[in-house]
Scaffold this motif. Structure first.
Motif, PDB file in Angstrom:
ATOM      1  N   ARG A   1      23.391 -15.989  -7.737  1.00  0.00           N
ATOM      2  CA  ARG A   1      22.297 -15.395  -8.696  1.00  0.00           C
ATOM      3  C   ARG A   1      22.144 -14.147  -8.661  1.00  0.00           C
ATOM      4  NH1 ARG A   1      17.905 -19.231  -5.369  1.00  0.00           N
ATOM      5  NH2 ARG A   1      18.927 -17.819  -3.533  1.00  0.00           N
ATOM      6  N   TRP A   2      21.477 -13.509  -9.723  1.00  0.00           N
ATOM      7  CA  TRP A   2      21.173 -12.184  -9.845  1.00  0.00           C
ATOM      8  C   TRP A   2      19.551 -11.855 -10.041  1.00  0.00           C
ATOM      9  CZ3 TRP A   2      24.859  -8.244  -9.326  1.00  0.00           C
ATOM     10  CH2 TRP A   2      26.267  -8.507  -9.402  1.00  0.00           C
ATOM     11  N   PHE A   3      19.073 -10.751  -9.378  1.00  0.00           N
ATOM     12  CA  PHE A   3      17.761 -10.455  -9.379  1.00  0.00           C
ATOM     13  C   PHE A   3      17.747  -8.857 -10.084  1.00  0.00           C
ATOM     14  CE2 PHE A   3      17.448 -14.176  -6.884  1.00  0.00           C
ATOM     15  CZ  PHE A   3      16.148 -14.651  -7.369  1.00  0.00           C
ATOM     16  N   LEU A   4      16.476  -8.800 -10.721  1.00  0.00           N
ATOM     17  CA  LEU A   4      16.218  -7.504 -11.306  1.00  0.00           C
ATOM     18  C   LEU A   4      14.799  -6.938 -10.466  1.00  0.00           C
ATOM     19  CD1 LEU A   4      16.334  -5.029 -13.090  1.00  0.00           C
ATOM     20  CD2 LEU A   4      15.040  -6.169 -14.562  1.00  0.00           C
ATOM     21  N   LEU A   5      15.181  -5.995  -9.667  1.00  0.00           N
ATOM     22  CA  LEU A   5      14.111  -5.478  -8.808  1.00  0.00           C
ATOM     23  C   LEU A   5      13.171  -4.302  -9.507  1.00  0.00           C
ATOM     24  CD1 LEU A   5      12.561  -4.725  -6.018  1.00  0.00           C
ATOM     25  CD2 LEU A   5      14.362  -3.012  -5.893  1.00  0.00           C
ATOM     26  N   THR A   6      12.059  -4.402  -9.863  1.00  0.00           N
ATOM     27  CA  THR A   6      11.266  -3.206 -10.398  1.00  0.00           C
ATOM     28  C   THR A   6      10.204  -2.872  -9.557  1.00  0.00           C
ATOM     29  OG1 THR A   6      11.692  -4.303 -12.720  1.00  0.00           O
ATOM     30  CG2 THR A   6      10.167  -2.759 -12.592  1.00  0.00           C
ATOM     31  N   VAL A   7      10.182  -1.486  -9.609  1.00  0.00           N
ATOM     32  CA  VAL A   7       9.013  -0.915  -8.694  1.00  0.00           C
ATOM     33  C   VAL A   7       8.320  -0.050  -9.475  1.00  0.00           C
ATOM     34  CG1 VAL A   7       8.497   0.262  -6.513  1.00  0.00           C
ATOM     35  CG2 VAL A   7      10.753  -1.084  -6.594  1.00  0.00           C
ATOM     36  N   SER A   8       6.850  -0.305  -9.501  1.00  0.00           N
ATOM     37  CA  SER A   8       6.082   0.781 -10.132  1.00  0.00           C
ATOM     38  C   SER A   8       4.803   0.907  -9.382  1.00  0.00           C
ATOM     39  CB  SER A   8       5.743   0.264 -11.655  1.00  0.00           C
ATOM     40  OG  SER A   8       5.394  -1.141 -11.294  1.00  0.00           O
ATOM     41  N   ARG A   9       3.979   1.800  -9.997  1.00  0.00           N
ATOM     42  CA  ARG A   9       2.749   2.263  -9.282  1.00  0.00           C
ATOM     43  C   ARG A   9       1.669   2.158  -9.981  1.00  0.00           C
ATOM     44  NH1 ARG A   9       2.396   6.345  -5.207  1.00  0.00           N
ATOM     45  NH2 ARG A   9       0.204   7.173  -5.308  1.00  0.00           N
ATOM     46  N   PHE A  10       0.227   1.768  -9.488  1.00  0.00           N
ATOM     47  CA  PHE A  10      -0.730   1.821 -10.206  1.00  0.00           C
ATOM     48  C   PHE A  10      -2.019   1.824  -9.507  1.00  0.00           C
ATOM     49  CE2 PHE A  10      -2.664  -2.273  -9.245  1.00  0.00           C
ATOM     50  CZ  PHE A  10      -1.697  -2.799  -8.710  1.00  0.00           C
ATOM     51  N   ASP A  11      -3.010   2.603  -9.994  1.00  0.00           N
ATOM     52  CA  ASP A  11      -4.390   3.106  -9.196  1.00  0.00           C
ATOM     53  C   ASP A  11      -5.247   2.037  -9.812  1.00  0.00           C
ATOM     54  OD1 ASP A  11      -3.175   5.118  -7.920  1.00  0.00           O
ATOM     55  OD2 ASP A  11      -3.250   6.281  -9.390  1.00  0.00           O
ATOM     56  N   LEU A  12      -6.169   1.652  -8.613  1.00  0.00           N
ATOM     57  CA  LEU A  12      -7.324   0.789  -8.972  1.00  0.00           C
ATOM     58  C   LEU A  12      -8.506   1.166  -8.229  1.00  0.00           C
ATOM     59  CD1 LEU A  12      -8.198  -1.665 -10.895  1.00  0.00           C
ATOM     60  CD2 LEU A  12      -7.537  -3.073  -8.914  1.00  0.00           C
ATOM     61  N   HIS A  13      -9.650   1.634  -8.688  1.00  0.00           N
ATOM     62  CA  HIS A  13     -10.501   1.887  -7.684  1.00  0.00           C
ATOM     63  C   HIS A  13     -10.173   2.688  -6.646  1.00  0.00           C
ATOM     64  CE1 HIS A  13     -12.491  -1.835  -9.701  1.00  0.00           C
ATOM     65  NE2 HIS A  13     -12.577  -0.858 -10.279  1.00  0.00           N
ATOM     66  N   GLU A  14      -9.548   3.780  -6.634  1.00  0.00           N
ATOM     67  CA  GLU A  14      -9.295   4.948  -5.709  1.00  0.00           C
ATOM     68  C   GLU A  14      -8.271   4.457  -4.816  1.00  0.00           C
ATOM     69  OE1 GLU A  14     -13.149   5.752  -3.850  1.00  0.00           O
ATOM     70  OE2 GLU A  14     -13.961   6.201  -5.690  1.00  0.00           O
ATOM     71  N   HIS A  15      -7.701   3.097  -5.064  1.00  0.00           N
ATOM     72  CA  HIS A  15      -6.573   2.610  -4.013  1.00  0.00           C
ATOM     73  C   HIS A  15      -5.386   2.662  -4.963  1.00  0.00           C
ATOM     74  CE1 HIS A  15      -8.858   1.554  -0.761  1.00  0.00           C
ATOM     75  NE2 HIS A  15      -9.814   0.954  -1.569  1.00  0.00           N
ATOM     76  N   SER A  16      -4.108   3.006  -4.360  1.00  0.00           N
ATOM     77  CA  SER A  16      -2.833   2.901  -5.291  1.00  0.00           C
ATOM     78  C   SER A  16      -2.014   2.017  -4.741  1.00  0.00           C
ATOM     79  CB  SER A  16      -2.076   4.351  -4.942  1.00  0.00           C
ATOM     80  OG  SER A  16      -2.779   5.511  -5.594  1.00  0.00           O
TER      81      SER A  16
ATOM     82  N   ASP B   1       0.916  -1.356   0.143  1.00  0.00           N
ATOM     83  CA  ASP B   1      -0.078  -0.086  -0.149  1.00  0.00           C
ATOM     84  C   ASP B   1       0.934   1.031   0.057  1.00  0.00           C
ATOM     85  OD1 ASP B   1       0.833   0.576   2.464  1.00  0.00           O
ATOM     86  OD2 ASP B   1      -0.766  -0.127   3.465  1.00  0.00           O
ATOM     87  N   GLU B   2       0.351   2.272   0.114  1.00  0.00           N
ATOM     88  CA  GLU B   2       1.027   3.778   0.012  1.00  0.00           C
ATOM     89  C   GLU B   2       1.895   4.033   1.230  1.00  0.00           C
ATOM     90  OE1 GLU B   2      -0.297   6.850  -2.780  1.00  0.00           O
ATOM     91  OE2 GLU B   2      -2.128   6.325  -1.715  1.00  0.00           O
ATOM     92  N   THR B   3       1.947   3.131   2.202  1.00  0.00           N
ATOM     93  CA  THR B   3       2.686   3.437   3.309  1.00  0.00           C
ATOM     94  C   THR B   3       3.902   2.411   3.306  1.00  0.00           C
ATOM     95  OG1 THR B   3       1.604   1.986   4.642  1.00  0.00           O
ATOM     96  CG2 THR B   3       0.945   4.255   4.729  1.00  0.00           C
ATOM     97  N   GLY B   4       3.836   1.602   2.405  1.00  0.00           N
ATOM     98  CA  GLY B   4       4.842   0.539   2.020  1.00  0.00           C
ATOM     99  C   GLY B   4       4.556  -0.765   2.703  1.00  0.00           C
ATOM    100  N   VAL B   5       3.436  -0.993   3.381  1.00  0.00           N
ATOM    101  CA  VAL B   5       2.944  -2.393   4.200  1.00  0.00           C
ATOM    102  C   VAL B   5       2.680  -3.436   2.930  1.00  0.00           C
ATOM    103  CG1 VAL B   5       1.073  -3.379   5.428  1.00  0.00           C
ATOM    104  CG2 VAL B   5       2.284  -1.162   6.160  1.00  0.00           C
ATOM    105  N   ILE B   6       3.076  -4.451   3.118  1.00  0.00           N
ATOM    106  CA  ILE B   6       2.967  -5.550   2.245  1.00  0.00           C
ATOM    107  C   ILE B   6       1.554  -5.986   2.220  1.00  0.00           C
ATOM    108  CG2 ILE B   6       3.769  -7.838   1.253  1.00  0.00           C
ATOM    109  CD1 ILE B   6       6.348  -7.316   2.362  1.00  0.00           C
TER     110      ILE B   6
END
Ligand SMILES: [Fe+2]
Length: 344
Positions: free
Chosen positions: A111-126, A24-29
């Protein structure tokens, strides 16, 4: 509505191969996918509920602290902090997307990993979507290609050594000087690698110049001078077709350009000249004057530094000349030229 969204989102992310967490927008999973849980199980993760309900930013801060507690220089701490800051930047909407490739240490493999962080909105929630993709195979093939290309540079350098030991020794000295200057200028690891490789073959174009001309003492005629001066363009022509991940051909082509436009082959000036070429230009002059040449003894470090000072800001980059005047750099010279600076 919200619960319905969660169900749909869960189904969508469960279909993905990458390990995915939605925050969520505070970082909670809020949600994690199956791949995330499987990875956690396989790697003995001790997170309760696979981290759902925990704040991911805090988890990453904790991971960084643990890594630092284990070893002050643990690079994992840096990656954890960079990941945390990247996620925070997406949450704050400072950036739309953040990516980071990082190593993941497993007992038996790297091992190597690629971290991708993006944002989207759905029904008034981000939501903040965090994905970790395993890019080990890609990284390994990159590494193989890189090693092959570094091997190519080394073969070219050996080739010039066979033909002309003087040029080979000169290139090695220039590479050592350039590394020191580049390091002091704050070039990053990749730029520094490109700089040193370019320096180690910067005179490769001289293979097209007859050896008698290269080693002849005394003043050279106009024609001979022009033949020698072609070497930086020839170096470009030789290297340009090899797809190096560094701009080696351009650096080699520009190593005799001068800040005021008086150099060759193109008469570039100022910022038109790549910084790596400006560094090699200074290192080149230093070694050419300090070292003995087949047709004359070395002119000494004093004369070399006087030449740099005379051309400071005109022929040579001011910052680079200033670095060469520092005590640290001067001390480094004694390791590059041990015989020249040894007592007696
Ligand atoms: Fe040169």
């Amino acid at each position: 509505m919200y619960t319905e969204d969660m169900k749909t989102l869960q189904a969508v992310i469960d279909g993905l191969v990458a390990h995915v967490a939605l925050l969520d927008e505070t970082g909670v999973i809020q949600l994690v996918n199956r791949a995330w849980c499987r990875f956690a199980d396989d790697n003995g993760s001790r997170l309760s509920d696979y981290g759902v309900g925990s704040n991911y930013l805090h988890l990453l801060s904790g991971a960084a602290q643990n890594a630092l507690a284990a070893s002050k220089a643990d690079p994992d701490a840096g990656f954890a902090i960079a990941a945390r800051d990247g996620i925070y930047a997406v949450i704050q909407q400072d950036t739309e997307r953040f990516q980071l490739t990082y190593p993941c240490h497993a007992p038996h493999e790297q091992r190597w990993f690629l971290l991708t962080v993006s944002r989207f909105d759905l029904h008034e929630h981000s939501y903040i979507m965090v994905t970790h993709e395993n890019v080990t195979t890609l990284k390994q093939s990159e590494q193989v290609i890189r090693e092959a290309l570094v091997g190519t540079v080394s073969a070219l350098s050996d080739m010039s050594e066979i033909r002309d030991p003087y040029t080979a020794g000169h290139q090695q000295n220039v590479a050592a000087l350039a590394r020191e200057i580049g390091h002091s200028m704050g070039l990053d690891h990749n730029e520094l690698e490109g700089l040193v490789l370019a320096a180690s073959i910067h005179d490769i174009g001289k293979i097209a110049v007859p050896a008698e001309i290269l080693t002849r003492p005394g003043r050279l005629g106009e024609l001979e001078l022009r033949m020698i001066q072609r070497h930086s363009q020839l170096g470009f022509d030789i290297i340009a077709s090899i797809p190096f991940p560094w701009p080696l051909a351009e650096i080699i082509q520009q190593h005799h350009e001068r800040l005021d436009g008086s150099g060759y082959p193109r008469g570039l000036s100022g910022d038109q000249i790549r910084i790596e070429a400006q560094i090699i230009a200074v290192a080149d002059v230093l070694d050419a004057m300090i070292s003995h040449r087949p047709y004359r003894p070395g002119l000494g470090a004093g004369a070399a530094f006087a030449e740099l000072q005379a051309g400071r800001g005109r022929s040579y980059n001011t910052a680079i000349v200033d670095i060469c005047s520092t005590d640290t750099f001067q001390a480094h010279l004694t390791t590059i030229y041990p015989r020249l600076f040894s007592a007696g």
